[in-house]
Scaffold this motif. Structure first.
Motif, PDB file in Angstrom:
ATOM      1  N   SER A 105       0.842  -1.187   0.000  1.00 18.67           N
ATOM      2  CA  SER A 105       0.000   0.000   0.000  1.00 18.67           C
ATOM      3  C   SER A 105       0.886   1.249   0.000  1.00 18.67           C
ATOM      4  CB  SER A 105      -0.896   0.000   1.241  1.00 18.67           C
ATOM      5  OG  SER A 105      -1.481   1.258   1.441  1.00 18.67           O
ATOM      6  N   PRO A 106       0.481   2.323  -0.675  1.00 23.56           N
ATOM      7  CA  PRO A 106       1.278   3.557  -0.676  1.00 23.56           C
ATOM      8  C   PRO A 106       1.610   4.084   0.708  1.00 23.56           C
ATOM      9  CG  PRO A 106      -0.404   3.673  -2.367  1.00 23.56           C
ATOM     10  CD  PRO A 106      -0.682   2.421  -1.575  1.00 23.56           C
ATOM     11  N   LYS A 107       0.790   3.762   1.702  1.00 24.31           N
ATOM     12  CA  LYS A 107       1.056   4.258   3.058  1.00 24.31           C
ATOM     13  C   LYS A 107       2.310   3.624   3.666  1.00 24.31           C
ATOM     14  CE  LYS A 107      -2.041   0.890   5.306  1.00 24.31           C
ATOM     15  NZ  LYS A 107      -3.303   0.722   6.071  1.00 24.31           N
ATOM     16  N   VAL A 108       2.782   2.536   3.075  1.00 26.61           N
ATOM     17  CA  VAL A 108       3.991   1.863   3.564  1.00 26.61           C
ATOM     18  C   VAL A 108       5.249   2.468   2.949  1.00 26.61           C
ATOM     19  CG1 VAL A 108       5.158  -0.378   3.788  1.00 26.61           C
ATOM     20  CG2 VAL A 108       2.670  -0.270   3.836  1.00 26.61           C
ATOM     21  N   HIS A 109       5.111   3.118   1.817  1.00 28.13           N
ATOM     22  CA  HIS A 109       6.271   3.585   1.053  1.00 28.13           C
ATOM     23  C   HIS A 109       7.214   4.463   1.868  1.00 28.13           C
ATOM     24  CE1 HIS A 109       3.976   2.964  -3.024  1.00 28.13           C
ATOM     25  NE2 HIS A 109       4.138   1.849  -2.333  1.00 28.13           N
ATOM     26  N   ALA A 110       6.650   5.277   2.749  1.00 28.18           N
ATOM     27  CA  ALA A 110       7.485   6.207   3.520  1.00 28.18           C
ATOM     28  C   ALA A 110       8.406   5.477   4.501  1.00 28.18           C
ATOM     29  CB  ALA A 110       6.600   7.198   4.283  1.00 28.18           C
ATOM     30  N   ARG A 111       8.102   4.216   4.813  1.00 28.98           N
ATOM     31  CA  ARG A 111       8.930   3.447   5.749  1.00 28.98           C
ATOM     32  C   ARG A 111      10.152   2.828   5.068  1.00 28.98           C
ATOM     33  NH1 ARG A 111       4.080   0.356   7.735  1.00 28.98           N
ATOM     34  NH2 ARG A 111       5.346  -1.529   7.618  1.00 28.98           N
ATOM     35  N   GLU A 144      -1.593  -4.239   4.869  1.00 26.38           N
ATOM     36  CA  GLU A 144      -0.810  -3.237   4.141  1.00 26.38           C
ATOM     37  C   GLU A 144      -0.448  -3.709   2.733  1.00 26.38           C
ATOM     38  OE1 GLU A 144       1.479  -0.891   7.700  1.00 26.38           O
ATOM     39  OE2 GLU A 144       2.235  -2.888   7.190  1.00 26.38           O
ATOM     40  N   ASP A 146      -1.959  -4.303  -0.954  1.00 21.24           N
ATOM     41  CA  ASP A 146      -3.105  -3.904  -1.776  1.00 21.24           C
ATOM     42  C   ASP A 146      -3.483  -4.944  -2.821  1.00 21.24           C
ATOM     43  OD1 ASP A 146      -3.531  -1.536  -0.491  1.00 21.24           O
ATOM     44  OD2 ASP A 146      -2.595  -0.270  -2.008  1.00 21.24           O
TER      45      ASP A 146
END
Length: 202
Positions: A105-111, A144, A146
């Protein structure tokens, strides 16, 4: 979570699938490992060597407690990343005839920890695929993920059987009440396998 069956040959995959991967981040695994991921509820890092791995122990992201992902979000030199994906990461050269891509998911990319940290630390004695690979610390939960692709270079019937077996294996791996089953995922896999069967060309 969405599922997709892809039946192709290597030359076509190298030419066409890469375009669809741009701007995405995904974990590459086998059907057998996918079953274990479903049972545990997450993709876990291999810090203690508990999982079979294609890489050596001298592996940068393993050393720092991360799991490996193909990162086409932070790596955008397309000709370079395509070459590295096929030749260095050897994405289609797995032990299983079916390769599984699990898209984050894009929300994981920042990690993501990119290969630039490896470069900054000058950890040149450790293994990594620069300009392609990143690491996610500790784990990625199934919530997480998609989308999942099941990619084979064989015929669709063989792939459908693999997916059916995955659904059965996920069910069996979650039979212990102490480890509650991923019921929605199991149901989706069964439905997906049935749908794949209905589209097989006789």
């Amino acid at each position: 979570m969405k599922f997709r069956v892809i039946e192709t040959i290597f030359s076509v995959a190298a030419r066409t699938l890469f375009k669809e991967l741009q701007g995405r981040m995904f974990h590459v695994t086998s059907p057998e490992a996918f079953v274990k991921i479903c049972a545990s509820g997450a993709i876990l890092s291999n810090t203690n060597g508990r999982f079979r791995c294609n890489w050596t122990d001298n592996y940068y992201f393993k050393k720092i407690g991360c799991l490996s992902v193909v990162d086409l979000v932070n790596n955008t030199r397309h000709r370079v990343t395509k070459r590295k994906l096929l030749n260095d990461y050897k994405v289609f050269e797995q032990a299983s005839p079916v390769v599984v891509f699990m898209f984050l998911s894009p929300k994981v990319h920042a990690r993501a920890i990119t290969w630039h940290r490896y470069k900054k630390e000058k950890a040149y004695g450790l293994q990594i695929v620069p300009e392609l690979e990143s690491g996610i610390p500790e784990k990625i939960s199934l919530g997480e993920i998609d989308e999942v692709w099941f990619i084979t270079l064989k015929d669709r019937v063989a792939l459908q059987e693999q997916i059916s077996n995955l659904a059965i294996a996920v069910t069996l791996n979650n039979s212990d009440e102490r480890d509650r089953p991923q019921e929605a995922l199991v149901s989706a896999l069964h439905d997906f396998a049935a749908a794949a069967t209905s589209h097989v060309k006789r």
